[in-house]
Each structure stands twice: as structure tokens, then as C-alpha cells.
Design an enzyme around this catalytic site. Structure first.
Site, PDB file in Angstrom:
ATOM      1  N   SER A   1      38.029  28.113  38.645  1.00  0.00           N
ATOM      2  CA  SER A   1      37.655  28.966  39.778  1.00  0.00           C
ATOM      3  C   SER A   1      36.976  28.148  40.866  1.00  0.00           C
ATOM      4  CB  SER A   1      36.713  30.085  39.323  1.00  0.00           C
ATOM      5  OG  SER A   1      36.142  30.690  40.473  1.00  0.00           O
TER       6      SER A   1
ATOM      7  N   HIS B   1      42.107  29.187  40.121  1.00  0.00           N
ATOM      8  CA  HIS B   1      41.717  30.600  40.278  1.00  0.00           C
ATOM      9  C   HIS B   1      41.023  30.776  41.636  1.00  0.00           C
ATOM     10  CE1 HIS B   1      40.469  34.552  38.597  1.00  0.00           C
ATOM     11  NE2 HIS B   1      39.318  34.348  39.232  1.00  0.00           N
TER      12      HIS B   1
ATOM     13  N   ASP C   1      39.111  33.309  44.130  1.00  0.00           N
ATOM     14  CA  ASP C   1      38.366  34.568  44.176  1.00  0.00           C
ATOM     15  C   ASP C   1      38.264  35.085  45.608  1.00  0.00           C
ATOM     16  OD1 ASP C   1      37.562  35.088  41.422  1.00  0.00           O
ATOM     17  OD2 ASP C   1      36.469  33.200  41.581  1.00  0.00           O
TER      18      ASP C   1
ATOM     19  N   MET D   1      37.032  37.957  48.083  1.00  0.00           N
ATOM     20  CA  MET D   1      36.026  39.033  48.101  1.00  0.00           C
ATOM     21  C   MET D   1      35.841  39.543  49.527  1.00  0.00           C
ATOM     22  SD  MET D   1      33.134  37.451  45.587  1.00  0.00           S
ATOM     23  CE  MET D   1      33.566  36.470  44.142  1.00  0.00           C
TER      24      MET D   1
ATOM     25  N   HIS E   1      42.687  36.267  42.558  1.00  0.00           N
ATOM     26  CA  HIS E   1      41.944  37.423  42.039  1.00  0.00           C
ATOM     27  C   HIS E   1      41.378  38.194  43.230  1.00  0.00           C
ATOM     28  CE1 HIS E   1      38.143  38.700  39.498  1.00  0.00           C
ATOM     29  NE2 HIS E   1      38.889  39.729  39.848  1.00  0.00           N
TER      30      HIS E   1
ATOM     31  N   MET F   1      39.246  40.803  44.798  1.00  0.00           N
ATOM     32  CA  MET F   1      38.108  41.715  44.611  1.00  0.00           C
ATOM     33  C   MET F   1      37.858  42.387  45.949  1.00  0.00           C
ATOM     34  SD  MET F   1      35.892  39.173  42.226  1.00  0.00           S
ATOM     35  CE  MET F   1      36.859  37.787  42.807  1.00  0.00           C
TER      36      MET F   1
ATOM     37  N   MET G   1      36.944  41.375  33.096  1.00  0.00           N
ATOM     38  CA  MET G   1      35.748  40.730  33.652  1.00  0.00           C
ATOM     39  C   MET G   1      34.663  40.695  32.574  1.00  0.00           C
ATOM     40  SD  MET G   1      36.504  39.837  36.716  1.00  0.00           S
ATOM     41  CE  MET G   1      34.880  39.122  37.015  1.00  0.00           C
TER      42      MET G   1
ATOM     43  N   ASP H   1      37.164  36.413  32.734  1.00  0.00           N
ATOM     44  CA  ASP H   1      36.582  35.797  33.926  1.00  0.00           C
ATOM     45  C   ASP H   1      35.086  36.085  33.958  1.00  0.00           C
ATOM     46  OD1 ASP H   1      36.061  34.800  36.437  1.00  0.00           O
ATOM     47  OD2 ASP H   1      37.322  36.226  37.520  1.00  0.00           O
TER      48      ASP H   1
HETATM   49  C1  DX5 Z   1      33.208  36.313  39.765  1.00  0.00           C
HETATM   50  C2  DX5 Z   1      34.520  35.600  39.904  1.00  0.00           C
HETATM   51  C3  DX5 Z   1      34.682  34.485  38.965  1.00  0.00           C
HETATM   52  C4  DX5 Z   1      33.652  33.391  39.053  1.00  0.00           C
HETATM   53  C5  DX5 Z   1      33.382  32.918  37.646  1.00  0.00           C
HETATM   54  O1  DX5 Z   1      33.242  37.492  40.472  1.00  0.00           O
HETATM   55  O2  DX5 Z   1      35.606  36.497  39.731  1.00  0.00           O
HETATM   56  O3  DX5 Z   1      36.009  33.952  39.001  1.00  0.00           O
HETATM   57  O4  DX5 Z   1      34.038  32.288  39.825  1.00  0.00           O
HETATM   58  O5  DX5 Z   1      32.348  32.032  37.692  1.00  0.00           O
HETATM   59  P1  DX5 Z   1      31.665  31.434  36.386  1.00  0.00           P
HETATM   60  O6  DX5 Z   1      32.742  30.746  35.591  1.00  0.00           O
HETATM   61  O7  DX5 Z   1      30.666  30.504  36.939  1.00  0.00           O
HETATM   62  O8  DX5 Z   1      31.059  32.587  35.632  1.00  0.00           O
HETATM   63 ZN    ZN Z   2      37.644  35.637  39.466  1.00  0.00          ZN
END
Ligand code: DX5
Ligand code: ZN
Length: 224
Positions: free
Chosen positions: A8, A33, A35, A37, A66, A68, A137, A175
Site C-alpha cells: 500500500s 495497492h 488507496d 479516499m 481500493h 474509499m 478491512m 487490509d
Molecule cells: C487504510 C487503507 C490501507 C492502509 C493499510 O484505510 O485502506 O490500505 O494503507 O495500512 P497499514 O498496512 O499500515 O495498516
Molecule cells: Zn486499502
């Protein structure tokens, strides 16, 4: 089935994203990955399709995007065009989840449905045969570096059983909070794809990835 590590980039240096992605690709990550948001579905704001487009040029690895964001159906085409290989949408943010999953597939991208920690598995049951991956999650989405919620283990095991009982080849991804300490029990619970951000990008990337993969292998071994 080979276990996969999806690095990620939320925990990478955003000023040097292309280099960071190349570095983890060389260090042994299987997927990248991404993210996304929007400051509404989750409290944080990160990146959009143009970043995915830039990442596409920087690495050959599959881009695991991903989303969000609220109403992600509005943006799946943009992310597909930007070069996403997999697109994950949250069941909580889709009124017409089946339609969104279908759209992703029609765009030539592998569909994934994600569930927040408090969302029960039954939310995804009806579309299970239509997706390539389920993302559970193991932290509340929004930030990297949070602690793994151990109470998610029964849900992970239950999801594994459901996929196997139906004879599906759907991947099970987790995740949040995956690291060398938590990876063995996640592997034992039947996880296929491990997202890891802070456990990869803090320190030596190759050593970190090797340690996570070794921990996954330990969990796998104790299962058999
Ligand atoms: C959180 C993200 C994750 C995040 C995980 O909302 O979806 O992908 O990067 O981070 P770690 O591995 O540090 O928990
Ligand atoms: Zn994620």
C-alpha cells in the site's frame, strides 16, 4: 494458491511515488495497492485517477485500486482508463452494488468488494460469484499504521469457508495492520492477498517484504 503481498503506497513518500513503486516492485511486492479516499466516505483525502495513470507508467505490477469514496460507480470508468487491474468498491457506499461490479467487469477490470470491520459478510453474499476478490478491512479505513482488529479473525475464517463451500476461486484479501506479527494468524485464517503499508515502507523494503512473506509461510505451515 500462492499468497500475495499488495504494497500500500499510502505509507510511501508521495513526493517520490514513481521511485517508491519501483523500489517495492524490485523488493518483491506482488501487487501495488492504491488507496483512494474522498474525505467523505472516510475522513482522509488521498489521490485520484491521474495518480493511477502515473503509477501505471512506473510499474508493471498489477494495480489494486481500493476506492474509499462515496458512490464509487461514478468513477470506475476513470480508474479503469487510468490503468487499474483490480478495482475494489465498498458495499457500504454502493446503492446498486451488483451494477457497479458488472460495470467494472465490462470495463475489463477485475472487480472486488470491500467491507468495513462492522459490516457483516451477508452484505456481499449475493454478489460473491460475480467478484474476483473480497476485501475484509481489518482496521477502520482512512489511515495507515493502525492496529489490526483481532476480532476480525472469525469473519475472515467464515469468509474463507463460504468461498470454499461454494467452490469459487474468489480471492480473500485483508487490509490493515498486516505485519510479521499478525501475518501468521491471517494466513492460518485463509487469507490470499495481504495488503501492507506501514510494515513495508518503514525501513528496508526488501527485508520488510521478506519478513512478512516468511511470517505468511509460517502461518500456512501451521495450518497443514
Ligand atoms: C487504510 C487503507 C490501507 C492502509 C493499510 O484505510 O485502506 O490500505 O494503507 O495500512 P497499514 O498496512 O499500515 O495498516
Ligand atoms: Zn486499502
Amino acid at each position: 494458491m500462492k499468497k500475495l503481498l499488495s504494497a500500500s503506497i499510502l505509507s510511501a513518500d508521495f513526493g517520490r511515488l514513481a521511485e517508491e513503486v519501483q523500489a517495492v516492485s524490485e523488493a518483491g511486492a506482488d501487487w501495488i495497492h492504491v488507496d483512494v479516499m474522498d474525505g467523505r466516505f472516510v475522513p482522509n483525502i488521498t489521490m485520484g485517477p491521474c495518480v493511477v495513470e502515473a503509477l501505471r507508467k512506473a510499474s508493471e505490477l498489477p494495480l489494486d485500486v481500493h476506492l474509499m469514496i462515496e458512490d464509487p460507480g461514478r468513477y470506475v470508468e476513470n480508474f479503469a482508463k487510468a490503468g487499474a487491474d483490480l478495482i475494489g468498491v465498498h458495499a457500504e457506499s454502493c446503492t446498486h452494488l451488483h451494477r457497479v461490479v458488472q460495470n467494472i467487469r465490462e470495463l475489463g477490470v477485475r472487480p472486488c468488494v470491500a467491507l468495513n470491520p462492522a459490516t457483516p459478510l451477508c452484505m456481499v453474499e449475493a454478489v460473491l460469484p460475480d467478484v474476483d476478490m473480497i476485501l475484509l478491512m481489518t482496521v477502520n479505513p482512512g489511515f495507515g499504521g493502525q492496529a489490526f482488529i483481532r476480532n476480525m479473525l472469525p469473519k475472515i475464517r467464515q469468509c474463507r469457508r463460504k468461498i470454499d463451500d461454494l467452490g469459487l476461486s474468489v480471492l480473500l484479501q485483508v487490509d490493515g495492520g498486516a505485519n510479521p506479527a499478525t501475518a501468521p494468524e491471517l494466513a492460518e485464517a485463509g487469507v490470499d492477498v495481504f495488503v501492507a503499508g506501514s510494515a513495508v515502507f518503514n525501513g528496508d523494503y526488501r527485508a520488510n517484504i521478506d519478513n512478512i512473506k516468511a511470517a505468511i509461510a509460517r502461518g500456512e505451515k501451521s495450518k497443514s
